[in-house]
Design a protein around this motif. Sequence first.
Motif, PDB file in Angstrom:
ATOM      1  N   ARG A 543       0.837  -1.211   0.000  1.00 47.69           N
ATOM      2  CA  ARG A 543       0.000   0.000   0.000  1.00 47.69           C
ATOM      3  C   ARG A 543       0.867   1.254   0.000  1.00 47.69           C
ATOM      4  N   GLU A 547       0.658   4.176  -2.835  1.00 41.92           N
ATOM      5  CA  GLU A 547       0.381   5.571  -2.488  1.00 41.92           C
ATOM      6  C   GLU A 547       1.484   6.485  -3.019  1.00 41.92           C
ATOM      7  N   GLN A 548       2.725   5.995  -3.010  1.00 44.05           N
ATOM      8  CA  GLN A 548       3.817   6.768  -3.612  1.00 44.05           C
ATOM      9  C   GLN A 548       3.591   6.921  -5.117  1.00 44.05           C
ATOM     10  N   SER A 550       0.745   6.817  -6.713  1.00 43.72           N
ATOM     11  CA  SER A 550      -0.383   7.720  -6.932  1.00 43.72           C
ATOM     12  C   SER A 550       0.040   9.170  -6.771  1.00 43.72           C
ATOM     13  N   LEU A 571      -4.444  -1.047  -5.994  1.00 47.86           N
ATOM     14  CA  LEU A 571      -4.641  -0.576  -4.624  1.00 47.86           C
ATOM     15  C   LEU A 571      -5.831  -1.284  -3.979  1.00 47.86           C
TER      16      LEU A 571
END
Length: 901
Positions: A543, A547-548, A550, A571
């Motif tokens: 995750r 997130e990085q 995104s 994700l």
Amino acid sequence: MIGTKELGGRTLIGREHIIEGAINAIRSPGMGGVFFIGDSGFGKSVTSRRVAELLQQEMSVMNVHASSSLAKVPFGVLAPFLTDLQIEEGNSPVTILRAMWTRLEQSHHLKSHPLLLVVDDADHLDEGSATVIAELATAGWAKVLITSRQQPGPPQDLARLWYDGIAERFELPPLSRDQVNQMCQTVLGDVVAASSSDILWRSSQGNPMLVQVLLDESRESGSLMLQRGVWLFAGDLPRGSALKDVMRRRFLRLSDAEREALQLVALAEPVDQQAVVAISGAAAVAALVEHQLITITGDAVRVLRLWHPLYGEAIRTLVSVPRSLVLRAQLLTELAEEPEDTEGLLRRVSWALDCGLAVPDRLLIRAATLASQLFDNDLAQRAAAQVTGPGYQLRAQVIMARAHYNRGDYSAAAALLEPGFATGSTLEDLVDGSLLWGSTRSALQHPAEEFLRDAQRLRAAGKRVAAANQDESVLILREIEDHSALHELMALSAAGDFSALGDKLQVLEHHSQAHLRTTETKVFILVMRAEWLCARGLPLQARVKLEQASGLFQGGSEQVFFFAEFISLRLVLCLLDAGDWKGVDAALERFVVDSGRGLIPFGGGFYVARCFLLLRQQRYAQALDVVLAGVEAVRNNDPQQLFQLCVAMAFFASAALGQVAAARQLLAEFEVAGHGGPKLTRWYADAFMAAGKEYCAKDGTGLDELHDVADLLSDDATKAVELQALFLCISLNDRSRLPRFLSVAADCEGPWAAALLAYGEALDDGGAAAFIRAAETLRAVALTPLAAECFGVAARLSKRDGDIRNAAWAEAGRNGCSNELGQPLAQSPEALNIQKILTPRERAITSLALEGLTDRQIADHLHSSVRTVEGHLYRSYAKLGIAGRQELGFVVGLTSPNALH
């Protein structure tokens, strides 16, 4: 209770509580009436007619229809009631009120039935009529039911009724996603894919009239089709041209200046407010805002947009090409030549193409790229097809291929991509479409070796282009090496070689310290690292990587690749592996809100995620309802190769529920399907298929296949799928792999793995306390059916041991689980299987054995011989796959306390 009803082709979905509240208000002695306030198309008139229909037995209903044509005529809407009035008396509101009341008493028998005056479109009432109607309500002579738009709203005398507390006001809100889905199913009469109704919800913004318009237009165009009992989008979403008759009627109410301003906004939105004001005047713009045809947005620069995006296509169809050219020439004298924002650029290029004007290749390519990323396939292809310069031809082909890919026509995409792959003369030519070509290969289920050959072809092309461009050779070789490595990552993912994938990622991540990479390459590497981490059972670390990725992608990309969807689906699957159900819901919600038209090709991922979540919660019936629609969605358009997994989950849910005939059909469909996409999803599919086969046949064949899957995955790199396979084994009462199950669950991250570990420890320990711990941990991750069974075992063991306190605690937990499930605790599929496995006589004997009776006591109880009892027990143990009486309690208790009754 007020039920859903259809009036004049329009449904009252989501209006039931408003209708009920309005009726209660009208019946109230101290209340003079009700206002329904809402935007155009929100169903004000339909809702008021339904209220009048329900009250017509107890009230005399009279309808008054205001209109823009009578808005400037004093007492215009009341004219039918004033035919006996003398001309000289026509200007006195008091005289008109008395004359009207006399006429109403004569025609409506008001002495026996009170009057309900229904006033539609009160925002068009003239002031005199509004004053008379307000006096009727204030004096208590009539109840009023008034509909009006929010802006400009009803005249002041009527509005004062709710200011003074004489009338109650109900605002009609837009329909929610679920209500739009319900409306679609009511209108169409069959199941509507949630992704399809979500598209209609987004496009209509919950406006019921626009939902109906889009439904009709979509069916007529064939883009919305019925496939095996499911309505889904198989083509592009219509643009609302069916609204042109509605917009033509609204055009007739506008002045020339207002009409000109509205056309300018529709043709160029978003457009600078000052530019339109300079051409059509500030009064025209203000009037359009008041009529809720346009809106003003922006801070530093005020821009105009249509009140609803769907109005645009309808208005544009009403503008002739010559008129459009004149308006364009006027507007361009006030605006910059090239808009900076995406929306403005796309509209400007589309407008030029509609007018038959030439557009520079540079702008065509930019607009086509953006359109393809936004899934506006028609504009992407139109713009790319107009490109003439030789330096842009490869790029144009890639963009048109992306449009085909968006529509699910992967063969057409390949036909455009393959000839140009690794043939360009510049770095941009080699990079453009490289990742899209890899995804197209995957969608067409090409073998992993083809990806490796592509990597070599790309390296060779890079050397050729670098040799011809010595000044940039280092940059060219470096970027081409990166892109070649990405094709190798795709190959390793497709082959399921996660050990090699980890090694390759480590090399790439080490090299990233040595030189700068493009954002796209960094994002792709992060996503593949997240896939590797998920496979290892480390979704929490995965995750972080996603997130990085995104965060890096927030600026968008010039490449024709679906990075946003690439990140989003992984994700969701990562959160599923972790057991973060709230995170899954939030991610799916963002996916629906952000995807727009992308829900047509990528909406199938919604079903896969939702079904996976429900299966992990052992909610088999709900999972089956979701996934059957998903099968049809990905059958037509499967950009991330989820069809096999979708069918496998549907097969498993059908088999677990005992729907053998349906399961067999799905099994046949799975067996003829091709095998493409990431191997990780294929392994999950294989695990579900094997478990489903065991539910159907109960002969050990499915268990053997599950063992094979688990053995294949008994590697550190693929523990997540191994844990799923081992859990399915245990769910089938096979505990031969319990030690391995405990070991794998302990090595995996997240609440779901922790809950399975607690469950495995309870099976291994066998004590009431362990089962209570397991039940509470399982309940925390919404694995409620299994939690209930563990509470049941704990209660029985506690009673056996004389531990009254723990027994009461466990019983309370089990009852709580039953309430959460919304029904008396049902027998699980495993319990149903035990009922089928054991004969009635075997169930009776094993039930007595569970109560602690000896073989002799059972024989005496049943008036049978001890040998007969022993024979039935031995056969029962063999059928249940256990060694003897000491394991019987665990098998029966872990399936259902009532399994033997």
